[in-house]
Design a protein around this motif. Structure first.
Motif, PDB file in Angstrom:
ATOM      1  N   ARG A 163      17.414  25.939  34.057  1.00  0.00           N
ATOM      2  CA  ARG A 163      17.501  24.781  33.162  1.00  0.00           C
ATOM      3  C   ARG A 163      18.762  24.833  32.303  1.00  0.00           C
ATOM      4  O   ARG A 163      19.430  23.822  32.118  1.00  0.00           O
ATOM      5  CB  ARG A 163      16.264  24.700  32.277  1.00  0.00           C
ATOM      6  CG  ARG A 163      15.045  24.238  33.043  1.00  0.00           C
ATOM      7  CD  ARG A 163      13.935  23.890  32.085  1.00  0.00           C
ATOM      8  NE  ARG A 163      12.784  23.381  32.790  1.00  0.00           N
ATOM      9  CZ  ARG A 163      12.583  22.099  33.055  1.00  0.00           C
ATOM     10  NH1 ARG A 163      13.462  21.219  32.698  1.00  0.00           N
ATOM     11  NH2 ARG A 163      11.501  21.708  33.693  1.00  0.00           N
ATOM     12  N   LEU A 179      14.251  29.356  32.991  1.00  0.00           N
ATOM     13  CA  LEU A 179      15.044  29.086  31.803  1.00  0.00           C
ATOM     14  C   LEU A 179      16.531  29.110  32.134  1.00  0.00           C
ATOM     15  O   LEU A 179      17.283  28.235  31.689  1.00  0.00           O
ATOM     16  CB  LEU A 179      14.716  30.098  30.710  1.00  0.00           C
ATOM     17  CG  LEU A 179      15.384  29.907  29.356  1.00  0.00           C
ATOM     18  CD1 LEU A 179      14.911  28.608  28.729  1.00  0.00           C
ATOM     19  CD2 LEU A 179      15.062  31.072  28.443  1.00  0.00           C
ATOM     20  N   ILE A 222       8.116  24.997  30.343  1.00  0.00           N
ATOM     21  CA  ILE A 222       9.411  25.195  30.989  1.00  0.00           C
ATOM     22  C   ILE A 222       9.327  25.084  32.502  1.00  0.00           C
ATOM     23  O   ILE A 222      10.312  24.801  33.171  1.00  0.00           O
ATOM     24  CB  ILE A 222      10.004  26.551  30.549  1.00  0.00           C
ATOM     25  CG1 ILE A 222      10.334  26.484  29.060  1.00  0.00           C
ATOM     26  CG2 ILE A 222      11.247  26.903  31.321  1.00  0.00           C
ATOM     27  CD1 ILE A 222      10.856  27.750  28.487  1.00  0.00           C
ATOM     28  N   GLU A 238      12.208  33.716  32.776  1.00  0.00           N
ATOM     29  CA  GLU A 238      13.654  33.947  32.702  1.00  0.00           C
ATOM     30  C   GLU A 238      14.423  33.145  33.754  1.00  0.00           C
ATOM     31  O   GLU A 238      15.427  32.506  33.437  1.00  0.00           O
ATOM     32  CB  GLU A 238      13.959  35.435  32.860  1.00  0.00           C
ATOM     33  CG  GLU A 238      15.418  35.758  32.722  1.00  0.00           C
ATOM     34  CD  GLU A 238      15.679  37.252  32.759  1.00  0.00           C
ATOM     35  OE1 GLU A 238      16.847  37.610  32.630  1.00  0.00           O
ATOM     36  OE2 GLU A 238      14.746  38.044  32.911  1.00  0.00           O
ATOM     37  N   ARG A 241      13.736  34.225  26.353  1.00  0.00           N
ATOM     38  CA  ARG A 241      14.129  35.015  27.526  1.00  0.00           C
ATOM     39  C   ARG A 241      13.641  36.459  27.401  1.00  0.00           C
ATOM     40  O   ARG A 241      13.221  37.078  28.380  1.00  0.00           O
ATOM     41  CB  ARG A 241      15.646  34.961  27.676  1.00  0.00           C
ATOM     42  CG  ARG A 241      16.146  35.603  28.921  1.00  0.00           C
ATOM     43  CD  ARG A 241      17.639  35.346  29.079  1.00  0.00           C
ATOM     44  NE  ARG A 241      18.164  36.313  29.991  1.00  0.00           N
ATOM     45  CZ  ARG A 241      18.879  37.374  29.649  1.00  0.00           C
ATOM     46  NH1 ARG A 241      19.169  37.585  28.387  1.00  0.00           N
ATOM     47  NH2 ARG A 241      19.308  38.217  30.547  1.00  0.00           N
ATOM     48  N   ALA A 287      16.420  30.190  22.796  1.00  0.00           N
ATOM     49  CA  ALA A 287      16.467  30.480  24.232  1.00  0.00           C
ATOM     50  C   ALA A 287      16.578  31.983  24.478  1.00  0.00           C
ATOM     51  O   ALA A 287      15.917  32.521  25.378  1.00  0.00           O
ATOM     52  CB  ALA A 287      17.637  29.744  24.882  1.00  0.00           C
ATOM     53  N   TRP A 289       4.486  28.165  26.680  1.00  0.00           N
ATOM     54  CA  TRP A 289       5.908  28.076  27.019  1.00  0.00           C
ATOM     55  C   TRP A 289       6.125  28.113  28.520  1.00  0.00           C
ATOM     56  O   TRP A 289       7.014  27.434  29.043  1.00  0.00           O
ATOM     57  CB  TRP A 289       6.701  29.189  26.329  1.00  0.00           C
ATOM     58  CG  TRP A 289       7.108  28.780  24.955  1.00  0.00           C
ATOM     59  CD1 TRP A 289       6.562  29.196  23.783  1.00  0.00           C
ATOM     60  CD2 TRP A 289       8.119  27.836  24.610  1.00  0.00           C
ATOM     61  NE1 TRP A 289       7.167  28.580  22.738  1.00  0.00           N
ATOM     62  CE2 TRP A 289       8.138  27.746  23.219  1.00  0.00           C
ATOM     63  CE3 TRP A 289       9.012  27.069  25.342  1.00  0.00           C
ATOM     64  CZ2 TRP A 289       9.019  26.899  22.529  1.00  0.00           C
ATOM     65  CZ3 TRP A 289       9.886  26.232  24.657  1.00  0.00           C
ATOM     66  CH2 TRP A 289       9.888  26.159  23.278  1.00  0.00           C
TER      67      TRP A 289
END
Length: 120
Positions: free
Chosen positions: A108, A105, A40, A102, A95, A91, A36
């Motif tokens: 984004r 994310l 991301i 964090e 997080r 999400a 992940w």
């Protein structure tokens, strides 16, 4: 996997061969988190970064403008709402589960939010 035999690697030394302990395997949770983080993370290349940021803005803008202007059937609208709810839950989970991502994310999600506002 519990039935597998451990592999012992023997390394030559001046006193003959000596067994070396194998390196510890990464847990599946760490592999999940690493995957992940890589997915991301923002790209390092400037052209890829520009494309990524532009796509993060334009795709939500396109969807939100079609949501407002096109006469969509109610089942499609409900399906999109369910998809958005599931995306929000995922999400929030990411997080909390992976604190290292964090900030990326949130950046984004902020870009997506700005794209939605641009489409309205």
């Amino acid at each position: 996997m519990a039935d597998e035999q451990k592999i012992v690697v023997e390394v030559p030394s001046d006193r003959g061969y000596s067994p070396v302990a194998s390196t510890a395997q990464v847990s599946r949770l760490e592999e999940f988190k690493k995957g992940w983080r890589n997915a991301i993370a923002l790209p390092d290349n400037l052209a890829d970064l520009a494309f990524d940021l532009t796509a993060s803005l334009t795709i939500p803008a396109l969807f939100s403008s079609s949501w407002v202007s096109l006469p969509l059937p109610s089942f499609i609208r409900w399906g999109v709402m369910v998809m958005l709810a599931l995306s929000g839950v995922i999400a929030c989970y990411l997080r909390q589960a992976i604190p290292e991502i964090e900030t990326i994310l949130l950046i984004r999600l902020g870009l997506i939010f700005v794209g939605v506002l641009l489409g309205l």
